[in-house]
Design an enzyme around this catalytic site. Structure first.
Site, mmCIF file in Angstrom:
data_model
loop_
_atom_site.group_PDB
_atom_site.id
_atom_site.type_symbol
_atom_site.label_atom_id
_atom_site.label_comp_id
_atom_site.label_asym_id
_atom_site.label_seq_id
_atom_site.Cartn_x
_atom_site.Cartn_y
_atom_site.Cartn_z
ATOM 1 N N SER A 162 -27.489 -2.127 18.172
ATOM 2 C CA SER A 162 -28.413 -1.075 18.541
ATOM 3 C C SER A 162 -27.644 0.064 19.212
ATOM 4 C CB SER A 162 -29.514 -1.652 19.437
ATOM 5 O OG SER A 162 -30.653 -0.858 19.421
ATOM 6 N N ASP B 15 -35.731 -3.395 9.850
ATOM 7 C CA ASP B 15 -35.482 -2.694 11.105
ATOM 8 C C ASP B 15 -35.686 -1.191 10.943
ATOM 9 O OD1 ASP B 15 -34.595 -1.816 13.560
ATOM 10 O OD2 ASP B 15 -32.478 -2.138 13.108
ATOM 11 N N HIS C 11 -33.867 -6.074 13.395
ATOM 12 C CA HIS C 11 -32.893 -5.501 14.301
ATOM 13 C C HIS C 11 -31.869 -6.549 14.767
ATOM 14 C CE1 HIS C 11 -31.931 -1.948 16.590
ATOM 15 N NE2 HIS C 11 -32.020 -2.554 17.762
#
Length: 477
Positions: A159, A420, A445
Site C-alpha cells: 500500500s 483491490d 489489497h
C-alpha cells in the site's frame, strides 16, 4: 513474500525490509476503517528509540528527535539477515514482533527482526515529512553498527509503504538493492473516482445484480436525506449515535461516505487473510455483503443497506456510528499528540491534502454511490488545515519527484490484485523487464504479502512464486 523468505536461505548476507500493508481512504473512511483494522495483539515488546535527524537536507540543522522502533532478536544468528518492517500511515504495531509468518522465516534464516515506525505516526513525533530520508539514515546507521554495510538490502512494502519501497529504491539505489512494492499507489491524483469504479466491478464479479442493488439503496438514502421528516427513521435504521441533523452538504456527504465505507473497506481487504495480524471481522467478505444486499426477505434495497451497516457495527462491537461532520472536524483539528486522531487520521489526511490527493469521489457514473463529490473532500483540507482547495500543484510535484506510473529505475516488482481498488493507481503492466508487474486476478489489497493458505487462489501462489524467482535473480546480480 512467504516463498521469498523461505527460499533464499543461501543468501545469508542480505537484509529484508518489510513495510506494513495499510492504505486507507480519506476522511470518514479512514476513521472507520483504521479503527476496525488497528486491532492489536498486546505484546510484551518494549518501545526502543533511534536518535534521528530532524532535517536530513540541512547540514547546519543539528536538531534530533526520537523515532520508535522494536526489536526481536530471538532468532538472530551471526551472519544472518535483518528483517526491517517499516510502518505506514498509523502507529507501528508491536504485535508483528511476536506474530506473523515473517517470524517463521526469521527462525529459519537466523534473522534479526526490527520494526521502524513512520515519522509523525504513533509515538514518532517530528513535524517535517522526510520518511524516505529517515529510512535511509536508519539503514546506514544500523548497517554500520551491525556490520551489514555490504549486505544486499531488499525493501518490501504494501500500500502506501509499498510506494515508499519503490521510491526508496528510486532515490537511494546505493542503499537498497531491490524492492517489492505491493498494492502501491505510485501515481498521485487529486480526484480518484476510479476507486469506486473498481468497487462496482468487484461487487459485480460476485453477482452482477449486487452493485445495482447497492446503487438503488444509496439513491434511496440520498432522496430521503432531502426530507427532514425521514431523519428519525434514518437515525434508527443505521443506529447513528445522535439524531441525524443535516445543516449543510458536508453533513449529508459525511454520512453517505461513512456508510459507503462499509463496502469500500470490505472490497479493499476481501479475503486478505489478515487474521494472523490480530484483526477481527475478516470473515465479512464481498460474498457476505452481496448475500445481504440480494436478500429480499430483509426488505427493500434501502433496508438491506441498513442491515449491512448494522452487521458491520455488530462485527466490530460498535454500539452506534458517529456521522456528525462537525464532530469529525473538531477531532481532526485537535493538534495535541493525545488528540483523538493523533494516531494517524489527522496525519494521513494531511498527507492527502498536500502530497497525494487520492480522493475517492462519486464523480463517476460507473459506480454505486452518490453524494460525496470531489469538492466535499477538498473542503476538508480547508476546514481542518486551512489549506487551499486546489491541490494540482502539489500533486504535480509528487509525480515529478517520483515518476508516477513512469518510474525509472531497476529491480522493483509491482504486485497488484484485480479486486483491490488501489490497483488503478499502481503499475499493472510491465514498465521494463527489470520493473515487472504481477497482476493477480481475483485478489485484493496486499494479498501476496500474507501467509499462504489452502484457500488461496492458484494464481496467488503463482504470483508468490514469480516474486521469489525475480528476487532470486536480482540477489544473484
Amino acid at each position: 513474500m512467504a516463498l521469498v523468505c523461505n527460499s533464499l536461505q543461501k543468501y545469508a548476507a542480505f537484509v529484508v525490509i518489510v513495510l506494513a500493508c495499510v492504505c486507507f481512504p480519506c476522511a470518514a473512511h479512514y476513521r472507520s476503517a483504521h479503527r476496525r483494522h488497528e486491532a492489536r495483539l498486546r505484546s510484551g515488546v518494549e518501545d526502543q528509540w533511534f536518535i534521528q535527524r530532524l532535517d536530513h537536507f540541512n547540514g547546519a540543522d543539528t536538531r534530533l528527535w526520537k523515532q520508535r522502533y522494536f526489536v526481536n532478536d530471538t532468532f538472530y544468528r551471526a551472519g544472518g539477515p535483518v528483517f526491517l518492517m517499516i510502518g505506514g500511515e498509523g502507529p507501528a504495531n508491536p504485535a508483528w514482533m511476536q506474530y506473523g509468518t515473517w517470524l517463521l522465516y526469521a527462525q529459519k534464516l537466523g534473522a534479526l527482526c526490527l520494526l521502524l515506525e513512520h515519522r509523525f505516526y504513533g509515538k514518532s513525533h517530528p513535524t517535517d515529512r522526510q520518511a524516505l530520508a529517515d529510512l535511509a539514515h536508519f539503514r546506514t546507521v544500523t548497517a554500520a553498527k551491525r556490520g551489514l554495510t555490504n549486505s544486499k538490502w531488499v525493501a518490501f512494502g504494501g500500500s502506501y509503504p509499498g510506494s515508499l519501497a519503490a521510491w526508496f529504491r528510486l532515490k537511494y539505489p546505493h542503499l537498497v538493492h531491490a524492492s517489492v512494492a505491493t498494492s502501491a499507489p505510485v501515481h498521485a491524483t487529486v480526484n480518484f473516482p476510479e476507486y469506486l469504479e473498481v468497487v462496482w466491478r468487484s461487487l459485480a464479479a460476485e453477482n452482477p445484480e449486487c452493485p445495482q442493488i447497492v446503487k438503488k439503496a444509496s439513491d434511496t438514502l440520498v432522496d430521503r436525506l432531502k426530507d427532514p421528516k425521514t431523519y428519525d427513521n434514518i437515525t434508527k435504521d443505521f443506529r447513528l449515535c445522535s439524531t441525524l441533523q443535516i445543516q449543510s452538504k458536508m453533513d449529508s456527504a459525511y454520512l453517505l461516505e461513512s456508510l459507503a465505507g462499509n463496502f469500500m473497506d470490505v472490497v479493499q481487504y476481501n479475503e486478505d487473510n489478515r487474521a494472523f495480524e490480530g484483526a477481527v471481522g475478516t470473515n465479512i467478505t464481498i460474498k457476505v455483503l452481496c448475500s445481504v444486499m440480494l436478500d429480499s426477505s430483509l426488505g427493500e434495497p434501502y433496508d438491506r443497506y441498513a442491515a449491512v451497516a448494522r452487521l458491520m457495527q455488530k462485527t466490530f462491537s460498535q454500539s452506534c456510528i458517529n456521522t456528525q461532520y462537525e464532530s469529525y472536524i473538531q477531532d481532526m483539528s485537535n493538534t495535541s499528540w493525545s488528540g483523538p486522531e493523533a494516531g494517524g487520521g489527522r496525519q494521513w489526511v494531511y498527507q492527502t491534502c498536500t502530497e497525494f490527493g487520492f480522493y475517492q469521489s462519486t464523480d463517476s457514473p460507473n459506480q454505486p454511490f452518490d453524494g460525496f463529490p470531489l469538492p466535499y473532500h477538498l473542503q476538508q483540507c480547508a476546514d481542518i488545515y486551512n489549506l487551499s482547495s486546489s491541490l494540482d500543484g502539489a500533486i504535480q510535484q509528487t509525480n515529478e519527484e517520483y515518476g508516477g506510473y513512469d518510474i525509472r529505475t531497476t529491480r522493483i516488482v509491482f504486485p497488484n490484485g484485480s479486486i483491490d481498488p488501489w490497483h488503478a493507481l499502481g503499475v499493472a503492466k510491465d514498465i521494463t523487464s527489470d520493473l515487472p508487474a504481477v497482476f493477480i486476478k481475483g485478489t485484493a489489497h496486499c494479498a501476496n504479502m500474507y501467509p499462504a493458505r489452502a484457500e488461496d487462489l492458484p494464481q496467488l501462489g503463482l504470483a508468490r512464486d514469480r516474486i521469489f524467482i525475480l528476487l532470486q535473480k536480482w540477489l544473484a546480480e
